[in-house]
Design a protein around this motif. Structure first.
Motif, mmCIF file in Angstrom:
data_model
loop_
_atom_site.group_PDB
_atom_site.id
_atom_site.type_symbol
_atom_site.label_atom_id
_atom_site.label_comp_id
_atom_site.label_asym_id
_atom_site.label_seq_id
_atom_site.Cartn_x
_atom_site.Cartn_y
_atom_site.Cartn_z
ATOM 1 N N PRO A 37 2.638 5.990 -1.384
ATOM 2 C CA PRO A 37 1.991 5.168 -0.361
ATOM 3 C C PRO A 37 0.478 5.100 -0.520
ATOM 4 C CG PRO A 37 3.696 6.503 0.642
ATOM 5 C CD PRO A 37 3.584 6.977 -0.786
ATOM 6 N N MET A 38 -0.123 6.141 -1.087
ATOM 7 C CA MET A 38 -1.575 6.155 -1.288
ATOM 8 C C MET A 38 -2.028 5.049 -2.234
ATOM 9 S SD MET A 38 -3.857 9.472 -2.318
ATOM 10 C CE MET A 38 -5.629 9.499 -2.084
ATOM 11 N N MET A 39 -1.123 4.599 -3.110
ATOM 12 C CA MET A 39 -1.474 3.564 -4.075
ATOM 13 C C MET A 39 -1.022 2.166 -3.638
ATOM 14 S SD MET A 39 -3.142 4.826 -6.633
ATOM 15 C CE MET A 39 -2.923 3.597 -7.912
ATOM 16 N N ALA A 40 -0.445 2.053 -2.460
ATOM 17 C CA ALA A 40 0.157 0.782 -2.034
ATOM 18 C C ALA A 40 -0.851 -0.356 -1.960
ATOM 19 C CB ALA A 40 0.858 0.967 -0.690
ATOM 20 N N THR A 41 -2.100 -0.060 -1.625
ATOM 21 C CA THR A 41 -3.104 -1.114 -1.469
ATOM 22 C C THR A 41 -3.885 -1.383 -2.750
ATOM 23 O OG1 THR A 41 -4.663 0.538 -0.625
ATOM 24 C CG2 THR A 41 -3.387 -0.710 0.996
ATOM 25 N N ASN A 42 -3.560 -0.672 -3.820
ATOM 26 C CA ASN A 42 -4.207 -0.911 -5.108
ATOM 27 C C ASN A 42 -3.452 -2.024 -5.836
ATOM 28 O OD1 ASN A 42 -5.162 -0.821 -7.765
ATOM 29 N ND2 ASN A 42 -5.466 1.388 -7.709
ATOM 30 N N LYS A 43 -4.119 -3.106 -6.111
ATOM 31 C CA LYS A 43 -3.473 -4.268 -6.726
ATOM 32 C C LYS A 43 -3.704 -4.357 -8.229
ATOM 33 C CE LYS A 43 -2.258 -5.320 -2.577
ATOM 34 N NZ LYS A 43 -0.889 -4.948 -2.142
ATOM 35 N N ALA A 44 -4.391 -3.379 -8.800
ATOM 36 C CA ALA A 44 -4.647 -3.402 -10.240
ATOM 37 C C ALA A 44 -3.351 -3.117 -10.996
ATOM 38 C CB ALA A 44 -5.708 -2.372 -10.606
ATOM 39 N N GLY A 45 -3.180 -3.784 -12.125
ATOM 40 C CA GLY A 45 -1.949 -3.644 -12.892
ATOM 41 C C GLY A 45 -2.171 -3.120 -14.289
ATOM 42 N N ALA A 46 -1.126 -3.196 -15.075
ATOM 43 C CA ALA A 46 -1.166 -2.667 -16.439
ATOM 44 C C ALA A 46 -2.174 -3.406 -17.309
ATOM 45 C CB ALA A 46 0.224 -2.750 -17.059
ATOM 46 N N ASP A 47 -2.505 -4.657 -16.941
ATOM 47 C CA ASP A 47 -3.451 -5.429 -17.743
ATOM 48 C C ASP A 47 -4.846 -4.813 -17.758
ATOM 49 O OD1 ASP A 47 -3.441 -6.131 -14.972
ATOM 50 O OD2 ASP A 47 -4.737 -7.842 -15.430
ATOM 51 N N VAL A 48 -5.162 -3.992 -16.748
ATOM 52 C CA VAL A 48 -6.460 -3.312 -16.728
ATOM 53 C C VAL A 48 -6.282 -1.793 -16.819
ATOM 54 C CG1 VAL A 48 -7.707 -5.132 -15.531
ATOM 55 C CG2 VAL A 48 -6.490 -3.400 -14.189
ATOM 56 N N GLY A 49 -5.132 -1.373 -17.296
ATOM 57 C CA GLY A 49 -4.920 0.040 -17.566
ATOM 58 C C GLY A 49 -4.284 0.846 -16.462
ATOM 59 N N PHE A 50 -3.835 0.173 -15.385
ATOM 60 C CA PHE A 50 -3.185 0.892 -14.301
ATOM 61 C C PHE A 50 -1.671 0.792 -14.456
ATOM 62 C CE2 PHE A 50 -6.803 1.517 -11.341
ATOM 63 C CZ PHE A 50 -6.409 2.721 -10.777
ATOM 64 N N SER A 51 -1.012 1.924 -14.562
ATOM 65 C CA SER A 51 0.438 1.963 -14.529
ATOM 66 C C SER A 51 0.835 3.127 -13.640
ATOM 67 C CB SER A 51 1.030 2.128 -15.935
ATOM 68 O OG SER A 51 0.547 3.313 -16.540
ATOM 69 N N LEU A 52 1.972 3.021 -12.980
ATOM 70 C CA LEU A 52 2.385 4.022 -12.011
ATOM 71 C C LEU A 52 3.654 4.722 -12.466
ATOM 72 C CD1 LEU A 52 1.878 2.030 -8.675
ATOM 73 C CD2 LEU A 52 0.229 3.473 -9.883
#
Length: 268
Positions: free
Chosen positions: A190-205
């Motif tokens: 839930p802490m990451m729910a408002t983060n909209k960055a994706g794999a295209d900028v290096g964010f993966s969950l």
């Protein structure tokens, strides 16, 4: 350390990594107290964890306050009769440009992510030392190893917690209390729910359960650090040490997209 029968306090244990770790611990026979600021979430998590007869209690308190820390520790000692492991997991984050983040948000991150675990650890040390084999688990962040743009305060407090953890580990070496530092990468919570960055900028969950499994392994093997993110994250950590300007250039190439993705990240 064998976690079966161990008495464990987890702050921020009603959701995310804390709750996933609590689930894994009760499956191994640990006794738990979980804490959180929202009583409804704490009660729901306790009810879920007690399925199958697990020994779990909850404390609703804000560990960023003196009263909240006192309530947390006293509640844990009352429910468990002692303490073997303290897991400092509660966290708060607000991303964005430094000059656009409010002062109260900055202070909240400092209090929740850094001051709270330091003071709660200090208060819990007598109980941990009394058992002759206690452990402190500090959940920091991968951002403590590679500070990303638009997370200046969060990176600072998580790096501070990591240094606190390292120093305390050496301070307590040979005294029966082990310190484990955890560096999660992006985790599906839930802490990451408002983060909209994706794999295209290096964010993966990755799933919270995977992080929890790694934490349990670290506890059982009494390692000093758990670093998540796999080979790609390790390569970034290595590059940041070897050639930080090269990493600066990499962030610059995705800076606008990165900012757009993370500016809504707010879990306070």
């Amino acid at each position: 350390m064998d976690v079966e029968g161990k008495r464990i306090l987890i702050t921020g244990g009603s959701s995310g990594i804390g709750l996933a770790t609590a689930r894994a611990l009760v499956a191994r026979g640990a006794r738990l107290v979980i804490t959180g600021r929202r009583s409804g979430e704490v009660d729901a998590a306790v009810e879920d964890l007690r399925t199958g007869g697990a020994d779990v209690s909850g404390v609703s308190a804000d560990v960023s306050t003196d009263d909240g820390r006192s309530t947390t520790l006293h509640g844990a000692m009352r429910a468990l009769g002692g303490l073997d492991i303290l897991m400092n997991n509660a966290g708060a984050v607000r991303a964005g440009r430094l000059d656009e983040i409010r002062e109260d948000e900055i202070r909240a991150m400092v209090e929740v992510d850094l001051v709270a675990p330091i003071l709660l650890t200090r208060a819990a040390l007598p109980a941990l030392k009394a058992e002759g084999g206690g452990m402190i688990v500090n959940v920091t962040s991968g951002i403590a190893l590679v500070a990303m743009p638009f997370y200046a305060t969060y990176a600072a407090v998580k790096a501070g917690l990591a240094s606190f953890s390292e120093s305390l580990r050496r301070e307590l070496n040979g005294e029966g209390v082990h310190v484990l530092t955890v560096y999660p990468s992006g985790t599906d919570t839930p802490m990451m729910a408002t983060n909209k960055a994706g794999a295209d900028v290096g964010f993966s969950l990755e799933p919270a359960a995977a992080v929890a499994a790694a934490i349990i392994e670290g506890i059982e093997q009494e390692t000093i650090a758990v670093v998540r993110g796999g080979p790609d994250r390790q390569a970034m950590i290595d590059l940041n040490r070897r050639d930080p300007l090269a990493l600066d250039a990499r962030f610059l190439a995705t800076k606008s997209a990165f900012e757009e993705g993370v500016k809504s990240h707010d879990a306070m």
